[in-house]
Scaffold this motif. Structure first.
Motif: not given
Lengths: 114, 111
Positions: A35, A37, A43, A48, A57, A90, A101-103, A105-106, B33, B35, B42-43, B45
């Motif tokens: 992503y 930002q 975002l 992906y 894309k 990110f 599908e919880t993401q 993040f770095g 969801q 966040y 950073h985001p 959850f």
């Protein structure tokens, strides 16, 4: 587990330069995302991947390329940096199973293109 | 294509006041969801809602998923300075679609 790691944390590029943003995860997630930002904004999905060897894309892919040779790594390549690519990038990863599908993040890479 | 909207864009509250942000999708969502992103961070959850009409609570935070699975809300009771940040909702149309993020609601809490 380290979770999702990104390098570098911060980078300044000149117009026309290229660079690779690194992203790695140690949670054995199949899905990975990139992503961007922009300041004060939400975002936007760049690219992906649903597994090694598979990429697709997102909303704003122009000017970027990705590869997914392993489950753990998902690098993002900028070939010809432009000021419009100044942003915070990110990387995220998620489980692949249905309804989970919880993401995660770095910490992000802040990129400034001058 | 699918769009996810959030209102308000910004909210300033006095510490101790309540806060609510609303999320609306142009299409039915498989799940929603939420966040939280602290300034400069950073985001992270917070929660996922899957069922129509579902309500979940986390201490002072209450999350709700609409009956039609097209909208959601996050309510914070008695805000604290630690609640400062941007709250994003996100959701896929189906379990196999990519997740679309809303633009976020930025919360400021005045001590």
């Amino acid at each position: 587990n380290a979770g999702v790691t990104q390098t570098p944390k911060f980078r300044i590029l000149k117009i026309g330069q290229s660079m690779t943003l690194q992203c790695a995860q140690d949670m054995n997630h199949n899905y990975m995302y990139w992503y961007r930002q922009d300041p004060g904004m939400g975002l936007k999905l760049i690219y992906y991947s649903v597994g090694a060897g598979i990429t697709d894309k997102g909303e704003v892919p122009n000017g970027y390329n990705v590869s997914r040779s392993t489950t753990e790594d998902f690098p993002l390549r900028l070939e010809l940096a432009a000021p419009s690519q100044t942003s915070v990038y990110f990387c995220a990863s998620s489980y692949s199973s249905r309804d989970r599908e919880t993401q995660y993040f770095g910490p992000g890479t802040r990129l400034l293109v001058l | 294509g699918q769009q996810v909207m959030q209102i308000p864009q910004y909210q300033h509250v006095q510490e101790g006041e309540d806060f609510t942000t609303y999320c609306n999708s142009s299409t039915t969502l498989s799940n929603i969801q939420w966040y939280k992103q602290r300034p400069g961070g950073h985001p992270v959850f917070l929660i996922q809602l899957v069922k129509s009409g579902e309500v979940k609570k986390q201490k002072r935070l209450t999350f709700q998923f609409g009956e039609a699975k097209k909208n959601s809300s996050l309510h914070i009771t008695a805000t604290q300075t630690t609640d400062v940040g941007t709250y994003f909702c996100a959701g896929p149309r189906t379990s196999y679609d990519k997740v679309i993020f809303g633009p976020g609601t930025s919360l400021s809490v005045i001590p």
